[in-house]
Design an enzyme around this catalytic site. Structure first.
Site, PDB file in Angstrom:
ATOM      1  N   CYS A  61     -15.348 -10.176  19.122  1.00 53.07           N
ATOM      2  CA  CYS A  61     -14.664  -9.098  18.767  1.00 53.07           C
ATOM      3  C   CYS A  61     -13.344  -9.071  19.641  1.00 53.07           C
ATOM      4  O   CYS A  61     -12.240  -7.742  18.115  1.00 53.07           O
ATOM      5  CB  CYS A  61     -15.176  -7.988  17.594  1.00 53.07           C
ATOM      6  SG  CYS A  61     -16.417  -7.753  18.593  1.00 53.07           S
ATOM      7  N   CYS A  88      -2.116   6.234   6.597  1.00 47.82           N
ATOM      8  CA  CYS A  88      -3.711   6.295   6.484  1.00 47.82           C
ATOM      9  C   CYS A  88      -4.025   5.302   7.620  1.00 47.82           C
ATOM     10  O   CYS A  88      -5.620   5.857   8.642  1.00 47.82           O
ATOM     11  CB  CYS A  88      -4.640   5.300   5.288  1.00 47.82           C
ATOM     12  SG  CYS A  88      -5.692   4.421   5.754  1.00 47.82           S
ATOM     13  N   CYS A 101       0.875  -1.636  -0.390  1.00 46.45           N
ATOM     14  CA  CYS A 101      -0.190  -0.096  -0.241  1.00 46.45           C
ATOM     15  C   CYS A 101       0.899   1.323  -0.283  1.00 46.45           C
ATOM     16  O   CYS A 101       1.815   1.439   0.807  1.00 46.45           O
ATOM     17  CB  CYS A 101      -1.001   0.038   0.807  1.00 46.45           C
ATOM     18  SG  CYS A 101      -1.805   1.346   1.511  1.00 46.45           S
ATOM     19  N   TYR A 159     -27.430 -11.585  20.462  1.00 46.63           N
ATOM     20  CA  TYR A 159     -26.596 -10.269  19.712  1.00 46.63           C
ATOM     21  C   TYR A 159     -27.103 -11.436  18.044  1.00 46.63           C
ATOM     22  O   TYR A 159     -25.643 -11.058  17.872  1.00 46.63           O
ATOM     23  CB  TYR A 159     -25.621  -9.969  20.236  1.00 46.63           C
ATOM     24  CG  TYR A 159     -25.500  -9.565  21.247  1.00 46.63           C
ATOM     25  CD1 TYR A 159     -25.971  -8.029  22.034  1.00 46.63           C
ATOM     26  CD2 TYR A 159     -25.066 -10.091  23.007  1.00 46.63           C
ATOM     27  CE1 TYR A 159     -25.939  -7.586  23.403  1.00 46.63           C
ATOM     28  CE2 TYR A 159     -25.042  -9.870  23.767  1.00 46.63           C
ATOM     29  CZ  TYR A 159     -25.329  -8.238  23.567  1.00 46.63           C
ATOM     30  OH  TYR A 159     -25.468  -8.743  25.514  1.00 46.63           O
ATOM     31  N   CYS A 175      -4.232  -0.119   8.035  1.00 50.34           N
ATOM     32  CA  CYS A 175      -3.305  -1.617   8.449  1.00 50.34           C
ATOM     33  C   CYS A 175      -2.006  -1.588   8.940  1.00 50.34           C
ATOM     34  O   CYS A 175      -0.963  -1.487   8.456  1.00 50.34           O
ATOM     35  CB  CYS A 175      -3.503  -2.727   6.018  1.00 50.34           C
ATOM     36  SG  CYS A 175      -5.235  -2.340   5.572  1.00 50.34           S
TER      37      CYS A 175
END
Length: 464
Positions: free
Chosen positions: A418, A88, A82, A322, A91
């Site tokens: 997560c 940015c 990238c 959920y 990542c």
């Protein structure tokens, strides 16, 4: 990552140049090293690097520093593809070899269980990664702005609202990038006023691209600062002409001063109000606001593991807490007697019912409400769950939800997470309530980012 214990001695000052070896990774993907026992976080540094860094901020127990140069590169360091890596911020692990990323993510889970959950002996399996860890995202949200007299779009630089202009993101599906480039071009051509968040003036705020990975269908959502959208229909027609896969162009109206991307009202400008995609052999309708996992290939891996841990025989009543638009519920329903899904977002519950109908699944029902209220209510009603599957937001489960789960007395709990930190905390609470964590499987849903998803198999302790 341990903090220093040196009587709060602060051997560093902002602006100071230091040399250090990076020996770990922080939760946001930054390298972690020590100078005279004092912990430093260095974005862009890789475990195993020897670096020179300039101190930018000093706190009581740690400091932050900007990478100046790599004195000796780690064997794990690779050249990222990238062009805006580091600008940015999306990542931060791109410069780490992918197999090493997977090891580091597993270690993150092990440390969270040990430090936060005091769970020392839970087996944590090697992280399940991707054969091709690029171009995996089926959803992208690009803020729009202006720069150098033209329309720009991309992602915000870390900690700012300054847009890093891009033409391609390496982890997005190619169609998502194509939609973003086309909207930039058409907004320029049709002279659409671009939103300025400082003045709250202008029309076009964001473009959201969604792609059905298995069906190839695509959606463009154009977020506007109010209902007026001059040339909106023309832009939509032009978009569908340029991109044949585009079956849905929607205007989303968000007139609020907010960081939230989408407003509540949608207007179809061209095509349908949804796209269709599949996970395994189940199909799902996805609207602009639907929650749908952004990495479909790894979603199949994740759900297969959840199904394996649920160990269903066809006789069980299963609760899916959920449940979102019913993705896991429908997977479970084909191997259970009955599935009850609980979800707080009304449009998601509507989607869940539609998806059950779409797939011809009738042994599932959905309850719309907050799990903190609905779970204790279901427990009071005497609902007995044989298996409970829970997939909470990042903050994890509120204690009343965990207590209601234990009160229902399921033989097994499958916890999809997560966030390793909230997972570790909740597994420790479940241990107090008579449940033992048997094993944890990390899954790499977001390659090249610091995020890691997990599935935990939790079983009732006999005699409790």
């Amino acid at each position: 990552m341990g903090m220093n214990t040196m009587d709060n001695v602060q051997p560093l000052k902002p602006g100071q140049l230091v040399s250090l070896t990076i020996d770990g990774l922080g939760h946001s993907g930054e390298g972690v090293g020590r100078h005279q026992g004092f912990t430093l976080f260095v974005p862009g540094a890789v475990p195993g690097d020897q670096v020179e860094a300039a101190v930018t901020e000093v706190k009581k127990n740690y400091a932050r520093a900007a990478l100046q140069r790599v004195i000796k590169a780690s064997p794990s360091r690779v050249v990222p593809p990238c062009p805006v890596v580091g600008q940015c911020g999306g990542c931060p692990l791109q410069q780490i070899a992918y197999p090493v990323q997977l090891d580091l993510k597993r270690q993150q889970v092990v440390e969270a269980l040990r430090r936060l959950g005091k769970l020392e002996d839970v087996p944590v399996h090697p992280t399940l990664g991707m054969d091709e860890p690029w171009r995996y995202r089926n959803k992208a949200q690009f803020p729009l702005g202006t720069g150098g007299g033209r329309v720009i779009a991309g992602f915000f630089a870390p900690g700012t609202h300054r847009i890093i202009d891009i033409n391609q993101c390496e982890i997005q599906h190619p169609l998502g990038n194509e939609i973003m480039r086309a909207v930039k071009d058409l907004a320029q051509r049709f002279r659409v006023p671009i939103y300025d968040e400082r003045t709250h003036k202008g029309v076009l705020r964001h473009v959201l691209a969604r792609v059905g990975r298995h069906t190839g269908e695509a959606m463009a959502v154009l977020v506007t600062n109010g209902p007026a959208f001059p040339r909106g229909k023309q832009i939509a027609a032009e978009l569908t002409k340029r991109i044949p896969a585009l079956v849905s162009v929607v205007q989303n109206i968000n007139a609020e001063r907010t960081n939230v991307v989408l407003g509540r009202e949608n207007r179809v400008l061209a095509g349908r109000d949804h796209i269709i995609d599949r996970i395994g052999d189940l199909s799902f309708a996805i609207s602009p606001v639907s929650f749908f996992q952004v990495n479909p290939a790894q979603t199949e891996v994740l759900y297969s593991k959840a199904l394996e841990y649920a160990s269903l025989t066809g006789q069980e009543t299963v609760l899916d807490i959920y449940c979102g638009i019913g993705t896991i519920s429908l997977f479970l329903a084909r191997q259970a007697r009955e599935v009850i899904g609980v979800e707080v977002v009304p449009p998601a519950v509507e989607n869940a019912w539609e998806n059950a109908q779409r797939n011809g699944i009738s042994n599932v029902r959905f309850v719309c409400g907050d799990a903190t209220q609905e779970m204790p209510a279901l427990a009071r009603e005497g609902v007995q769950a044989d298996v409970i599957v829970v997939d909470p937001p990042r903050k994890g489960c509120d204690r009343p939800v965990l207590e209601a789960m234990a009160e229902m007395g399921p033989e097994r709990i499958v916890y999809v997470s997560c966030n390793p930190a909230s997972l570790a905390r909740d597994l420790a609470i479940l241990a107090e309530l008579g449940y033992r964590t048997v094993e944890v499987q990390p899954v790499d849903m977001f390659p090249h980012t610091s995020h890691v998803e997990c599935v935990a198999r939790v079983e009732k302790v006999r005699g409790r």
